[in-house]
Design a protein around this motif. Sequence first.
Motif, PDB file in Angstrom:
ATOM      1  N   CYS A   1       0.750  -0.888  -0.140  1.00  0.00           N
ATOM      2  CA  CYS A   1       0.079   0.140  -0.102  1.00  0.00           C
ATOM      3  C   CYS A   1       1.117   1.514  -0.229  1.00  0.00           C
ATOM      4  CB  CYS A   1      -1.136  -0.060   1.162  1.00  0.00           C
ATOM      5  SG  CYS A   1      -2.165   1.574   1.440  1.00  0.00           S
ATOM      6  N   GLU A   2       0.427   2.121  -1.640  1.00  0.00           N
ATOM      7  CA  GLU A   2       1.617   3.597  -1.099  1.00  0.00           C
ATOM      8  C   GLU A   2       1.705   3.976   0.214  1.00  0.00           C
ATOM      9  OE1 GLU A   2       2.173   4.539  -5.811  1.00  0.00           O
ATOM     10  OE2 GLU A   2       0.274   3.929  -4.968  1.00  0.00           O
ATOM     11  N   ILE A   3      -0.064   4.064   0.799  1.00  0.00           N
ATOM     12  CA  ILE A   3       0.203   4.890   1.851  1.00  0.00           C
ATOM     13  C   ILE A   3       0.081   4.585   3.364  1.00  0.00           C
ATOM     14  CG2 ILE A   3      -1.543   6.490   0.656  1.00  0.00           C
ATOM     15  CD1 ILE A   3      -3.654   5.756   1.818  1.00  0.00           C
ATOM     16  N   HIS A   4       0.559   3.517   3.390  1.00  0.00           N
ATOM     17  CA  HIS A   4       0.776   2.261   4.345  1.00  0.00           C
ATOM     18  C   HIS A   4      -0.733   1.705   5.279  1.00  0.00           C
ATOM     19  CE1 HIS A   4       4.873   4.936   3.804  1.00  0.00           C
ATOM     20  NE2 HIS A   4       4.962   3.640   3.019  1.00  0.00           N
ATOM     21  N   ASP A   5      -1.454   2.051   4.256  1.00  0.00           N
ATOM     22  CA  ASP A   5      -3.038   1.258   5.057  1.00  0.00           C
ATOM     23  C   ASP A   5      -2.585   0.320   6.576  1.00  0.00           C
ATOM     24  OD1 ASP A   5      -5.587   2.911   3.691  1.00  0.00           O
ATOM     25  OD2 ASP A   5      -5.307   1.690   2.793  1.00  0.00           O
ATOM     26  N   ASN A   6      -3.677   0.720   7.365  1.00  0.00           N
ATOM     27  CA  ASN A   6      -3.599   0.283   8.958  1.00  0.00           C
ATOM     28  C   ASN A   6      -4.749  -1.022   8.296  1.00  0.00           C
ATOM     29  OD1 ASN A   6      -4.433  -0.687  11.073  1.00  0.00           O
ATOM     30  ND2 ASN A   6      -4.597   1.517  11.733  1.00  0.00           N
ATOM     31  N   PRO A   7      -4.022  -2.440   8.737  1.00  0.00           N
ATOM     32  CA  PRO A   7      -3.797  -3.419   8.495  1.00  0.00           C
ATOM     33  C   PRO A   7      -5.974  -3.257   8.635  1.00  0.00           C
ATOM     34  CG  PRO A   7      -1.873  -3.758   9.467  1.00  0.00           C
ATOM     35  CD  PRO A   7      -2.715  -2.521   9.973  1.00  0.00           C
ATOM     36  N   TYR A   8      -6.697  -3.310  10.116  1.00  0.00           N
ATOM     37  CA  TYR A   8      -7.835  -3.517  10.438  1.00  0.00           C
ATOM     38  C   TYR A   8      -8.166  -2.379   9.717  1.00  0.00           C
ATOM     39  CZ  TYR A   8      -5.681  -7.198  13.558  1.00  0.00           C
ATOM     40  OH  TYR A   8      -4.577  -7.049  13.875  1.00  0.00           O
TER      41      TYR A   8
ATOM     42  N   ALA B   1       2.626  10.067   3.785  1.00  0.00           N
ATOM     43  CA  ALA B   1       2.901  10.232   5.274  1.00  0.00           C
ATOM     44  C   ALA B   1       2.065   9.945   6.146  1.00  0.00           C
ATOM     45  CB  ALA B   1       2.972  11.303   5.342  1.00  0.00           C
ATOM     46  N   ASN B   2       1.055   9.299   5.434  1.00  0.00           N
ATOM     47  CA  ASN B   2      -0.453   8.506   6.218  1.00  0.00           C
ATOM     48  C   ASN B   2       0.920   7.534   7.687  1.00  0.00           C
ATOM     49  OD1 ASN B   2      -2.813   8.201   6.904  1.00  0.00           O
ATOM     50  ND2 ASN B   2      -2.162   5.899   5.592  1.00  0.00           N
ATOM     51  N   ARG B   3      -0.294   7.793   8.573  1.00  0.00           N
ATOM     52  CA  ARG B   3       0.511   7.035   9.591  1.00  0.00           C
ATOM     53  C   ARG B   3       2.185   7.061  10.223  1.00  0.00           C
ATOM     54  NH1 ARG B   3      -0.415   1.605   8.965  1.00  0.00           N
ATOM     55  NH2 ARG B   3      -0.963   0.620  11.269  1.00  0.00           N
ATOM     56  N   GLY B   4       1.842   8.525  10.096  1.00  0.00           N
ATOM     57  CA  GLY B   4       3.665   8.940  10.153  1.00  0.00           C
ATOM     58  C   GLY B   4       3.687  10.787  10.491  1.00  0.00           C
ATOM     59  N   ILE B   5       4.963  11.314  10.650  1.00  0.00           N
ATOM     60  CA  ILE B   5       5.121  12.698  10.656  1.00  0.00           C
ATOM     61  C   ILE B   5       5.216  13.078   9.411  1.00  0.00           C
ATOM     62  CG2 ILE B   5       6.752  14.273  12.047  1.00  0.00           C
ATOM     63  CD1 ILE B   5       7.297  11.530  14.082  1.00  0.00           C
ATOM     64  N   PHE B   6       4.169  14.248   9.555  1.00  0.00           N
ATOM     65  CA  PHE B   6       4.778  15.233   8.200  1.00  0.00           C
ATOM     66  C   PHE B   6       5.584  16.326   8.889  1.00  0.00           C
ATOM     67  CE2 PHE B   6       3.526  17.495   3.635  1.00  0.00           C
ATOM     68  CZ  PHE B   6       4.270  17.380   3.311  1.00  0.00           C
TER      69      PHE B   6
ATOM     70  N   GLY C   1     -10.510  19.770  -8.975  1.00  0.00           N
ATOM     71  CA  GLY C   1     -11.882  20.353  -9.547  1.00  0.00           C
ATOM     72  C   GLY C   1     -12.093  18.918  -8.192  1.00  0.00           C
ATOM     73  N   TYR C   2     -11.488  18.048  -8.413  1.00  0.00           N
ATOM     74  CA  TYR C   2     -12.629  16.430  -8.580  1.00  0.00           C
ATOM     75  C   TYR C   2     -12.703  16.527  -6.908  1.00  0.00           C
ATOM     76  CZ  TYR C   2     -12.333  15.887 -13.432  1.00  0.00           C
ATOM     77  OH  TYR C   2     -12.336  15.926 -14.486  1.00  0.00           O
ATOM     78  N   PRO C   3     -13.666  16.203  -6.310  1.00  0.00           N
ATOM     79  CA  PRO C   3     -13.122  15.523  -4.693  1.00  0.00           C
ATOM     80  C   PRO C   3     -12.706  14.579  -4.562  1.00  0.00           C
ATOM     81  CG  PRO C   3     -15.228  15.967  -5.073  1.00  0.00           C
ATOM     82  CD  PRO C   3     -15.075  16.261  -6.589  1.00  0.00           C
ATOM     83  N   VAL C   4     -11.594  14.693  -3.583  1.00  0.00           N
ATOM     84  CA  VAL C   4     -11.350  13.423  -2.679  1.00  0.00           C
ATOM     85  C   VAL C   4     -11.093  13.244  -1.752  1.00  0.00           C
ATOM     86  CG1 VAL C   4      -8.638  12.000  -3.423  1.00  0.00           C
ATOM     87  CG2 VAL C   4      -9.789  13.477  -5.005  1.00  0.00           C
ATOM     88  N   ARG C   5     -11.384  11.840  -1.459  1.00  0.00           N
ATOM     89  CA  ARG C   5     -11.981  11.845   0.311  1.00  0.00           C
ATOM     90  C   ARG C   5     -10.968  10.888   0.401  1.00  0.00           C
ATOM     91  NH1 ARG C   5     -13.868  12.168   4.359  1.00  0.00           N
ATOM     92  NH2 ARG C   5     -14.319  10.731   6.020  1.00  0.00           N
ATOM     93  N   LEU C   6      -9.764  11.380   1.805  1.00  0.00           N
ATOM     94  CA  LEU C   6      -8.759  10.787   2.029  1.00  0.00           C
ATOM     95  C   LEU C   6      -8.247  11.373   3.836  1.00  0.00           C
ATOM     96  CD1 LEU C   6      -5.568  12.148  -0.338  1.00  0.00           C
ATOM     97  CD2 LEU C   6      -6.656   9.448   0.632  1.00  0.00           C
ATOM     98  N   PRO C   7      -9.634   9.904   4.057  1.00  0.00           N
ATOM     99  CA  PRO C   7      -9.196  10.417   5.530  1.00  0.00           C
ATOM    100  C   PRO C   7      -7.591  10.370   5.990  1.00  0.00           C
ATOM    101  CG  PRO C   7     -10.709   8.691   5.480  1.00  0.00           C
ATOM    102  CD  PRO C   7      -9.597   9.273   3.501  1.00  0.00           C
ATOM    103  N   LEU C   8      -6.908  11.161   6.405  1.00  0.00           N
ATOM    104  CA  LEU C   8      -5.607  10.668   6.612  1.00  0.00           C
ATOM    105  C   LEU C   8      -5.121  10.587   8.609  1.00  0.00           C
ATOM    106  CD1 LEU C   8      -3.439  12.727   3.755  1.00  0.00           C
ATOM    107  CD2 LEU C   8      -3.733  10.179   3.924  1.00  0.00           C
ATOM    108  N   ASP C   9      -4.276  10.270   8.794  1.00  0.00           N
ATOM    109  CA  ASP C   9      -4.027   9.541  10.180  1.00  0.00           C
ATOM    110  C   ASP C   9      -2.591  10.060   9.953  1.00  0.00           C
ATOM    111  OD1 ASP C   9      -2.984   9.238  12.768  1.00  0.00           O
ATOM    112  OD2 ASP C   9      -2.936   7.573  12.257  1.00  0.00           O
ATOM    113  N   VAL C  10      -1.615  11.104  10.103  1.00  0.00           N
ATOM    114  CA  VAL C  10      -0.692  12.507  10.260  1.00  0.00           C
ATOM    115  C   VAL C  10      -0.507  12.884  11.182  1.00  0.00           C
ATOM    116  CG1 VAL C  10       0.743  13.704   8.223  1.00  0.00           C
ATOM    117  CG2 VAL C  10      -0.979  12.225   7.884  1.00  0.00           C
ATOM    118  N   ALA C  11       0.330  13.122  12.079  1.00  0.00           N
ATOM    119  CA  ALA C  11       0.887  14.252  12.473  1.00  0.00           C
ATOM    120  C   ALA C  11       1.862  14.923  11.952  1.00  0.00           C
ATOM    121  CB  ALA C  11       2.087  13.494  14.111  1.00  0.00           C
TER     122      ALA C  11
END
Length: 495
Positions: free
Chosen positions: A99-106, A179-184, A213-223
Amino acid sequence: MSLPRTLGELRQSSFSEEKIRGRRVKDELRDNLMARLCHDGPMFPGIVGYDDTVIPQIVNAVLSRHNFILLGLRGQAKSRILRALTTLLDAQTPYIAGCEIHDNPYSPICGRCRLEIARLGEDTPIAYLTPDERYVEKLATPDVTIADLIGDIDPIKAARSGHELGSEMIVHYGLLPRANRGIFAINELPDLAGKIQVGLFNIMQEGDVQIKGYPVRLPLDVALVFSANPEDYTARGKIITPLKDRIGSEIRTHYPASLEEGIAITVQEAWTQRNGYRLHIPKYVQEVIERIAFAAREDKKIDKRSGVSQRLPISCMENVISNAERRAIRHQEKVVVPRIGDVYAALPAITGKLELEYEGEMKGADFVGRELIRTAIAKAYDGFFKGTDMNQIVQWFDLGGQIQMADTAASSEALQALRGIQGLMEKLVKLNVGPKDSTESQVSAAEFVLEGLYAHKRIGRNEERVFAAGEKQPKPAEKPFEREDAPYRGRRPFN
Ligand SMILES: [Zn+2]
């Protein structure tokens, strides 16, 4: 210890769904910080001089689960502090392999991973991230785009792939999602264009953003952590209010408060442990180098608002050692002992780090640099020799004595000549240097005395580093050191 390799194994391990599913980065930072607070010892090893000021504020920000910003002038270890936050991350973090954005397995947020889990179920492969892999850093510049930071969409590809426009399947991810699930960390935040700051804010606040102009949903987890120069913070660029409002804590950094702290940082950061020759850096050389930075921070000819970076004494130290190394290699000396002459030779490591005011520019960086070194020497000299009677040495010069101390001169020859100056060598006891010390150390110490007397204008010295009698002064007594600053005339006016 072997780590679980599939989702099924993961579930049965210490990385259980209960533990990992809801563990967001800021919770993780907080948990690990709380554990560290229980023990004595440094909170962030390698960060010197901030124990009572910056560190407690950072601890509070992390405990509060804040995004925060460090405000400070250049060379105040802002980036280093932000990087030190990785020491608060878990040693291993499981994610869905590939996964490019290091998804949480759960709780994967990307379509690819949701499909993967639907297809493979408990056999979905799991990979792991180390703390370093979870730190993403970006220097903000005005040309950073939404595509760089958040991502891009190829509408043609999207149409061909049959995915609905706006689905994250057709997004080419930028730095922040990666940087999802990490520090940015974004350095120099005010340099980021307002539009990009808005994008950043939206994704933090709402978890969605518009790309082309396209809405993209990305509920990221980043500090999210930032740094900025306080001058730019208000003047050059600005931080848009909604984003500023979302930055929980604003923490000010500073330069070392004491000479000792400055020396500790410089010794830690400078490249001193080199291959080959044995190195001995005398205390007074360390002090002189550090005092250059302290003097520069107070000097009216230098722009206060841009500051004088701690990199000045660090680079200076490295060049001083190199110049001493060069001499030692030439003359096949056993030990590398820097001298004050080497500090003057390190001018190229100093001048580039000074932002000059009008008056400084008129005099030139070299002149200002030399004057700072002289100021530093005079102050360091006073620390070691205040109240010591140096009249005998001064007299030797007044009676016509002369000595050349080229920074390239071999120590053995130099020592021979220095011994001819009556009253000099016995003064070195104040520097803990005696006849039993190495030739290199004795020469360095004796030269420091001469440079100190020169800095106080009690003796003279020319461009060829020949010390001789100084110009006659009305008072023979040692004057307190005074700088030769002309009255402050301020910055160059704009017309
Ligand atoms: Zn994914």
